[in-house]
Design a protein around this motif. Structure first.
Motif, PDB file in Angstrom:
ATOM      1  N   UNK A 124       0.833  -1.202   0.000  1.00 28.94           N
ATOM      2  CA  UNK A 124       0.000   0.000   0.000  1.00 28.94           C
ATOM      3  C   UNK A 124       0.867   1.251   0.000  1.00 28.94           C
ATOM      4  N   UNK A 125       1.971   1.226   0.715  1.00 34.04           N
ATOM      5  CA  UNK A 125       2.832   2.402   0.837  1.00 34.04           C
ATOM      6  C   UNK A 125       3.856   2.506  -0.288  1.00 34.04           C
ATOM      7  N   UNK A 126       4.010   1.424  -1.030  1.00 32.00           N
ATOM      8  CA  UNK A 126       4.945   1.410  -2.153  1.00 32.00           C
ATOM      9  C   UNK A 126       4.174   1.387  -3.475  1.00 32.00           C
ATOM     10  N   UNK A 127       2.936   1.828  -3.424  1.00 35.36           N
ATOM     11  CA  UNK A 127       2.069   1.844  -4.604  1.00 35.36           C
ATOM     12  C   UNK A 127       2.642   2.801  -5.650  1.00 35.36           C
ATOM     13  N   UNK A 128       2.477   2.465  -6.914  1.00 38.18           N
ATOM     14  CA  UNK A 128       2.939   3.332  -8.003  1.00 38.18           C
ATOM     15  C   UNK A 128       2.203   4.667  -8.050  1.00 38.18           C
ATOM     16  N   UNK A 129       1.034   4.724  -7.444  1.00 45.82           N
ATOM     17  CA  UNK A 129       0.248   5.956  -7.377  1.00 45.82           C
ATOM     18  C   UNK A 129       0.541   6.628  -6.038  1.00 45.82           C
ATOM     19  N   UNK A 130       1.302   7.720  -6.030  1.00 48.55           N
ATOM     20  CA  UNK A 130       1.676   8.352  -4.773  1.00 48.55           C
ATOM     21  C   UNK A 130       0.486   8.865  -3.961  1.00 48.55           C
ATOM     22  N   UNK A 131      -0.586   9.249  -4.610  1.00 51.25           N
ATOM     23  CA  UNK A 131      -1.777   9.713  -3.878  1.00 51.25           C
ATOM     24  C   UNK A 131      -2.437   8.552  -3.136  1.00 51.25           C
ATOM     25  N   UNK A 132      -2.477   7.404  -3.769  1.00 57.05           N
ATOM     26  CA  UNK A 132      -3.037   6.214  -3.132  1.00 57.05           C
ATOM     27  C   UNK A 132      -2.207   5.831  -1.901  1.00 57.05           C
ATOM     28  N   UNK A 133      -0.883   5.834  -2.063  1.00 53.64           N
ATOM     29  CA  UNK A 133       0.016   5.517  -0.955  1.00 53.64           C
ATOM     30  C   UNK A 133      -0.148   6.537   0.180  1.00 53.64           C
ATOM     31  N   UNK A 134      -0.272   7.812  -0.173  1.00 50.06           N
ATOM     32  CA  UNK A 134      -0.422   8.861   0.847  1.00 50.06           C
ATOM     33  C   UNK A 134      -1.725   8.700   1.624  1.00 50.06           C
ATOM     34  N   UNK A 135      -2.795   8.320   0.942  1.00 51.65           N
ATOM     35  CA  UNK A 135      -4.077   8.105   1.636  1.00 51.65           C
ATOM     36  C   UNK A 135      -3.966   6.946   2.627  1.00 51.65           C
ATOM     37  N   UNK A 136      -3.308   5.866   2.209  1.00 54.94           N
ATOM     38  CA  UNK A 136      -3.114   4.727   3.109  1.00 54.94           C
ATOM     39  C   UNK A 136      -2.254   5.134   4.306  1.00 54.94           C
ATOM     40  N   UNK A 150      -9.914  -0.990   6.394  1.00 54.11           N
ATOM     41  CA  UNK A 150      -9.915   0.479   6.424  1.00 54.11           C
ATOM     42  C   UNK A 150      -8.695   1.040   5.694  1.00 54.11           C
ATOM     43  N   UNK A 151      -7.560   0.390   5.815  1.00 50.56           N
ATOM     44  CA  UNK A 151      -6.365   0.839   5.088  1.00 50.56           C
ATOM     45  C   UNK A 151      -6.567   0.726   3.578  1.00 50.56           C
ATOM     46  N   UNK A 152      -7.174  -0.379   3.155  1.00 50.04           N
ATOM     47  CA  UNK A 152      -7.419  -0.562   1.719  1.00 50.04           C
ATOM     48  C   UNK A 152      -8.455   0.428   1.201  1.00 50.04           C
ATOM     49  N   UNK A 153      -9.519   0.657   1.996  1.00 48.66           N
ATOM     50  CA  UNK A 153     -10.529   1.654   1.587  1.00 48.66           C
ATOM     51  C   UNK A 153      -9.903   3.033   1.481  1.00 48.66           C
ATOM     52  N   UNK A 154      -9.071   3.378   2.440  1.00 48.69           N
ATOM     53  CA  UNK A 154      -8.407   4.682   2.405  1.00 48.69           C
ATOM     54  C   UNK A 154      -7.518   4.797   1.162  1.00 48.69           C
ATOM     55  N   UNK A 155      -6.755   3.758   0.871  1.00 50.14           N
ATOM     56  CA  UNK A 155      -5.905   3.767  -0.321  1.00 50.14           C
ATOM     57  C   UNK A 155      -6.739   3.969  -1.577  1.00 50.14           C
ATOM     58  N   UNK A 156      -7.903   3.342  -1.625  1.00 55.67           N
ATOM     59  CA  UNK A 156      -8.794   3.445  -2.780  1.00 55.67           C
ATOM     60  C   UNK A 156      -9.591   4.741  -2.813  1.00 55.67           C
ATOM     61  N   UNK A 157      -9.482   5.551  -1.749  1.00 55.81           N
ATOM     62  CA  UNK A 157     -10.202   6.814  -1.699  1.00 55.81           C
ATOM     63  C   UNK A 157     -11.668   6.669  -1.345  1.00 55.81           C
ATOM     64  N   UNK A 158     -12.014   5.545  -0.700  1.00 53.97           N
ATOM     65  CA  UNK A 158     -13.397   5.280  -0.311  1.00 53.97           C
ATOM     66  C   UNK A 158     -13.594   5.765   1.120  1.00 53.97           C
ATOM     67  N   UNK A 159     -14.596   6.581   1.364  1.00 52.93           N
ATOM     68  CA  UNK A 159     -14.874   7.100   2.707  1.00 52.93           C
ATOM     69  C   UNK A 159     -15.275   5.957   3.634  1.00 52.93           C
ATOM     70  N   UNK A 160     -14.909   6.106   4.902  1.00 51.88           N
ATOM     71  CA  UNK A 160     -15.204   5.069   5.903  1.00 51.88           C
ATOM     72  C   UNK A 160     -16.677   4.973   6.208  1.00 51.88           C
TER      73      UNK A 160
END
Length: 160
Positions: A124-136, A150-160
């Motif tokens: 999650x933190x080494x994702x090629x998409x820096x915004x996705x990694x930052x959300x996680x 919750x970590x995966x939802x955050x990475x995907x930009x899905x609200x809790x």
């Protein structure tokens, strides 16, 4: 082949209690050997000096060396958990009587630091998409015990 590097954990007087606790928490674990101080040693003869034990096949030694040294977060043991249920189990067992910390860290009742983390978290933190990694990362920084979903939802930009 025997394990060539064995972590040695320094306790004041609790090595046997700690080894008993840890072997009750982890599967495929056992106390291998207990050695005792002899006459003329720095501790009373007959008291526990060292305890050799295995956790999931990993060898450790606990030594009752006295109060001179204590554990710090500078050294911790990491548990890579496959499921949330496994993560919850280790978090609950190891934090009992200890202290919960941020971002999946805890200290057990003996003061030893543990990191209880979900497998694949580093992806999650080494994702090629820096915004996705930052959300996680931002989600993890708000957690104590980690929540895989919750970590995966955050990475995907899905609200809790």
């Amino acid at each position: 082949m025997p394990q060539r590097i064995v972590p040695n954990l320094w306790f004041d007087t609790e090595a046997e209690d700690a080894a008993g606790f840890y072997t009750s928490v982890f599967p495929d674990s056992r106390i291998v050997k207990v050695t005792r101080y002899t006459e003329g040693a720095p501790r009373p003869a007959g008291t526990v000096m060292t305890v050799d034990f295995e956790l999931n096949g990993q060898r450790f030694t606990g030594i009752n060396g006295g109060p001179d040294f204590t554990f710090t977060e500078a050294v911790s043991l990491l548990i890579d958990c496959e499921t949330q249920e496994e993560l919850d189990y280790y978090w609950e067992r190891l934090s009992e009587g200890g202290e919960e910390g941020p971002c999946g860290w805890l200290k057990d009742r003996f003061g030893l630091s543990w990191q209880v983390v979900p497998a694949g978290m580093d992806e999650l933190f080494d994702d090629g998409d820096p915004e996705r990694a930052a959300r996680a990362m931002q989600a993890m920084l708000k957690m104590r015990k980690l929540d895989i979903a919750a970590l995966r939802r955050a990475a995907d930009g899905v609200a809790a």
